[in-house]
Enzyme design. Structure first.
Site, PDB file in Angstrom:
ATOM      1  N   GLY A 156       0.826  -1.212   0.000  1.00  0.00           N
ATOM      2  CA  GLY A 156       0.000   0.000   0.000  1.00  0.00           C
ATOM      3  C   GLY A 156       0.858   1.258   0.000  1.00  0.00           C
ATOM      4  O   GLY A 156       1.967   1.284  -0.537  1.00  0.00           O
ATOM      5  N   SER A 157       0.351   2.280   0.652  1.00  0.00           N
ATOM      6  CA  SER A 157       0.978   3.600   0.567  1.00  0.00           C
ATOM      7  C   SER A 157       2.365   3.680   1.193  1.00  0.00           C
ATOM      8  O   SER A 157       3.094   4.642   0.939  1.00  0.00           O
ATOM      9  CB  SER A 157       0.062   4.646   1.214  1.00  0.00           C
ATOM     10  OG  SER A 157      -1.108   4.808   0.454  1.00  0.00           O
ATOM     11  N   THR A 158       2.742   2.692   2.014  1.00  0.00           N
ATOM     12  CA  THR A 158       4.110   2.734   2.557  1.00  0.00           C
ATOM     13  C   THR A 158       5.140   2.674   1.433  1.00  0.00           C
ATOM     14  O   THR A 158       6.242   3.192   1.566  1.00  0.00           O
ATOM     15  CB  THR A 158       4.351   1.580   3.549  1.00  0.00           C
ATOM     16  OG1 THR A 158       4.041   0.339   2.913  1.00  0.00           O
ATOM     17  CG2 THR A 158       3.485   1.741   4.796  1.00  0.00           C
ATOM     18  N   LEU A 159       4.769   2.050   0.308  1.00  0.00           N
ATOM     19  CA  LEU A 159       5.715   1.909  -0.796  1.00  0.00           C
ATOM     20  C   LEU A 159       5.923   3.221  -1.562  1.00  0.00           C
ATOM     21  O   LEU A 159       6.880   3.348  -2.340  1.00  0.00           O
ATOM     22  CB  LEU A 159       5.240   0.818  -1.766  1.00  0.00           C
ATOM     23  CG  LEU A 159       6.331   0.255  -2.681  1.00  0.00           C
ATOM     24  CD1 LEU A 159       7.309  -0.582  -1.875  1.00  0.00           C
ATOM     25  CD2 LEU A 159       5.730  -0.593  -3.794  1.00  0.00           C
TER      26      LEU A 159
END
Length: 397
Positions: A156-159
């Site tokens: 998700g958005s951590t990437l």
């Protein structure tokens, strides 16, 4: 009346890092985790005696070698002590907070990794549900899984932090670059959307710094388009997201990402903001550790070995490491991660007395080929920002 001698092995604290340490069977054979992986190192080797033996006592059945007939007399070799990188204080606290969080929010499972980015040492690693190694038979095999290395999911958005760092390092964007987000971006027949924040999914005009702070899908997709498929894949590989870390922990899975030659344009955008790729919590912790000084260092759990009668620690061969981004790019990323905590989506991660930075992420869980109601919430962070000494990654399913 006779006496039968037997032994039983009991852990002094069977609840401390059980998914990492593992346990042995009644014969002392390592069955799971490091007990299994390091069984030969810990167990040593049997002695050997070749000789002519007498018929033994009728009571004890002990056979003794006949004098002057011994041909081989090799003594028992004791196993070595294994010293881990785990910090027991941080490990206990990590387990406690992870367990409390999972129970409070009625989570299905959770995992957490704490790394020292300066060395790659795994300082703590926890999974929930947990168990006591002294009663391993009372829990299911599923509860004994080390989810930090054995479970993969979409980051998700951590990437997005990895994608933006790759764009900065490659020179396709600079810190002064601005994007404009209307809340949606049409790609062929598909449309990607930004998540709603404060009632609106449109972020409007935003700098590269804002892209991470607001977690903008549209702008991150545009960064991915500027990088193009082969270069984005190359950086995913350099950040350690497409292969096993080599941590020394059994059951470790490798990242799942198809070759860039098979990607469509919408797949390129999806990978950029953390969909269409599956990784482990340990892989993501290793990726975030790059933002310390720009170098990826191999995460590892064994500090060294020593013989029981000696205090000399023998360390394994040199761990692998590679420069992924420049120190300047790493510094820019830490500033962006700081903005996430100070005025972005990660305000709950503020620390008293320490500077910190991080990135939030939430992704739906795909089951039977489609997304349902389950999701994984995750966070990657580090502190202090001037000289990161701890990187933490947490995933709650």
């Amino acid at each position: 009346i006779g006496l039968l001698e037997s032994s039983r092995r009991t852990a002094l604290d069977g609840t401390l890092a059980p998914h990492v340490v593992g346990f042995t069977n009644s014969n002392g054979l390592g069955m799971e985790a490091l007990e299994m992986r390091l069984n030969k190192v810990l167990g040593g080797s049997d002695g050997v005696r070749v000789a002519e033996f007498d018929n033994g006592s009728s009571l004890s059945r002990v056979h003794k070698p006949i004098p002057w007939t011994v041909q081989v007399d090799k003594p028992v070799e004791d196993g070595k002590d294994v010293v881990l990188t785990i910090d027991s204080r941080i490990q206990r606290r990590t387990q406690q907070i992870l367990g409390d969080t999972c129970q409070t929010y009625k989570a299905e499972s959770g995992s957490a990794v704490v790394l020292d980015p300066r060395s790659g040492e795994i300082v703590a690693m926890a999974s929930w549900p947990t168990f006591n190694v002294n009663a391993f038979g009372d829990v299911s095999k599923e509860a004994r899984r080390n989810r930090a290395v054995a479970e993969t999911f979409e980051p998700g958005s951590t990437l997005k932090a990895v994608t933006v760092a790759a764009a900065l390092e490659s020179g396709v964007v600079n810190p002064a670059r601005h994007f404009y987000c209307t809340g949606a971006l049409k790609i062929g027949k598909n449309t990607i959307h930004c998540a709603s924040h404060n009632g609106s999914s449109a972020h409007g005009d935003e700098s590269v710094l804002d892209v991470i702070r607001t977690s903008c899908n549209v702008a991150t997709a545009q960064c991915a388009f500027l990088l193009q498929k082969p270069r984005l894949y190359e950086y995913m590989n350099r950040f350690g997201l497409t292969s096993r870390t080599g941590s020394g922990l059994p059951g470790e899975q490798q990242g799942l990402l198809s070759k860039p030659s098979t990607w469509s344009q919408v797949k390129l955008a999806n990978v950029g903001f953390g969909q269409g790729i599956a990784v482990t919590p340990l892989q993501l912790a290793g990726a975030f550790s790059v933002f310390g000084d720009g170098v990826w260092r191999q995460p590892h759990i064994v500090k060294g070995y020593k013989k029981p009668e000696s205090d000399k620690l023998v360390t394994p061969d040199k761990r692998s490491e590679r420069r992924v981004v420049s120190p300047e790019t790493a510094r820019q990323m830490r500033n962006m991660l700081s903005a996430v905590i100070e005025r972005g989506t990660g305000r709950k991660a503020r620390l008293d007395g320490y500077t910190a930075g991080g990135k939030t992420g939430t992704a739906q869980v795909a089951e039977h080929g489609r997304y349902g109601g389950k999701f994984v919430s995750r966070f990657g962070g580090m502190a202090p920002l001037s000289d990161p000494q701890l990187v933490v990654f947490v995933a709650i399913r």
